[in-house]
Design a protein around this motif. Structure first.
Motif, mmCIF file in Angstrom:
data_model
loop_
_atom_site.group_PDB
_atom_site.id
_atom_site.type_symbol
_atom_site.label_atom_id
_atom_site.label_comp_id
_atom_site.label_asym_id
_atom_site.label_seq_id
_atom_site.Cartn_x
_atom_site.Cartn_y
_atom_site.Cartn_z
ATOM 1 N N ARG A 55 2.007 1.554 0.236
ATOM 2 C CA ARG A 55 2.005 1.013 -1.145
ATOM 3 C C ARG A 55 1.807 -0.285 -1.401
ATOM 4 O O ARG A 55 0.644 -0.624 -2.438
ATOM 5 C CB ARG A 55 2.717 1.826 -2.317
ATOM 6 N N GLU A 56 2.204 -0.905 -0.852
ATOM 7 C CA GLU A 56 2.814 -2.579 -0.747
ATOM 8 C C GLU A 56 1.946 -3.295 -0.551
ATOM 9 O O GLU A 56 1.191 -3.808 -0.989
ATOM 10 C CB GLU A 56 4.595 -2.892 -0.221
ATOM 11 N N ILE A 91 -1.244 -1.357 -0.236
ATOM 12 C CA ILE A 91 -2.574 -1.735 -0.317
ATOM 13 C C ILE A 91 -2.708 -2.438 -1.026
ATOM 14 O O ILE A 91 -4.109 -2.797 -1.741
ATOM 15 C CB ILE A 91 -2.335 0.317 -0.765
ATOM 16 N N LYS A 92 -1.634 -2.174 -2.336
ATOM 17 C CA LYS A 92 -0.889 -3.086 -3.856
ATOM 18 C C LYS A 92 -2.329 -5.053 -2.921
ATOM 19 O O LYS A 92 -2.896 -5.152 -3.892
ATOM 20 C CB LYS A 92 -0.392 -3.552 -4.297
ATOM 21 N N ASN A 93 -1.434 -5.047 -1.955
ATOM 22 C CA ASN A 93 -1.810 -6.898 -1.355
ATOM 23 C C ASN A 93 -3.418 -6.684 -1.102
ATOM 24 O O ASN A 93 -3.805 -7.874 -1.250
ATOM 25 C CB ASN A 93 -0.936 -6.607 -0.355
ATOM 26 N N ASN A 94 -3.982 -5.748 -0.242
ATOM 27 C CA ASN A 94 -4.582 -5.236 0.241
ATOM 28 C C ASN A 94 -6.007 -5.746 -0.719
ATOM 29 O O ASN A 94 -6.517 -5.811 -0.633
ATOM 30 C CB ASN A 94 -5.155 -4.315 1.173
ATOM 31 N N ALA A 95 -5.039 -4.773 -1.866
ATOM 32 C CA ALA A 95 -6.524 -4.929 -3.102
ATOM 33 C C ALA A 95 -6.827 -6.296 -3.942
ATOM 34 O O ALA A 95 -7.241 -6.375 -3.743
ATOM 35 C CB ALA A 95 -6.157 -3.257 -4.006
ATOM 36 N N GLY A 96 -5.538 -7.101 -3.923
ATOM 37 C CA GLY A 96 -5.382 -8.069 -4.548
ATOM 38 C C GLY A 96 -6.389 -9.203 -3.506
ATOM 39 O O GLY A 96 -7.210 -10.050 -4.067
#
Length: 153
Positions: A121-122, A124-129
């Motif tokens: 999840r982290e 994915i969040k970092n990748n989205a950012g």
């Protein structure tokens, strides 16, 4: 007086003669019982009665030997059951430790899966950012190029 160990009832002819002598001796024994009750002739036994008592004694000895053999067999079986029960108990205790180890491994695996899901999840969040920043950078570069192209004309 020594009694031979061979059972005379083993031979079929001797069985018949023993049964006949028993049948013949019953009335004699009953008549002697009356005389025994009177206290007369207590020490006197006829040869047929002696033979009958010896045969009965041999039969009882044979039965006792058979019972003794059966007791030995039962004792052996009980010892074997006891040994198998000890092995069974040992295996159950061993399985208990194995089950505890498996439980600990399953708990550890569950925790690792939870941590892995959180890391994903982290990521994915970092990748989205990161994608947003790259997209923002590309849009700014595009607007800069358009501005420079418009300014140059």
């Amino acid at each position: 007086m020594k009694v031979p160990q061979q059972n005379p009832l083993d031979d079929p002819e001797e069985k018949l003669s023993a049964e006949e002598s028993k049948d013949r001796n019953l009335p004699d024994a009953q008549s002697n019982l009356g005389s025994w009750g009177d206290g007369k002739g207590e020490d006197e036994l006829s040869p047929e009665e002696i033979q009958m008592f010896e045969q009965e004694n041999q039969r009882l000895v044979g039965e006792m030997n058979n019972l003794f053999d059966e007791v030995r067999q039962i004792e052996g079986k009980v010892v074997e059951i006891s040994r198998l029960q000890e092995i069974f108990t040992e295996k159950v205790l061993q399985q208990e430790t194995d089950i505890d180890n498996i439980h600990q491994l399953v708990v550890g695996a569950t925790e690792n899966i939870k941590e892995g899901n959180e890391d994903i999840r982290e990521a994915i969040k970092n990748n989205a950012g990161f994608r947003v920043w790259i997209l923002f950078f590309l849009v700014m570069c595009s607007f800069s190029l358009l501005f420079l192209d418009w300014y140059d004309n």
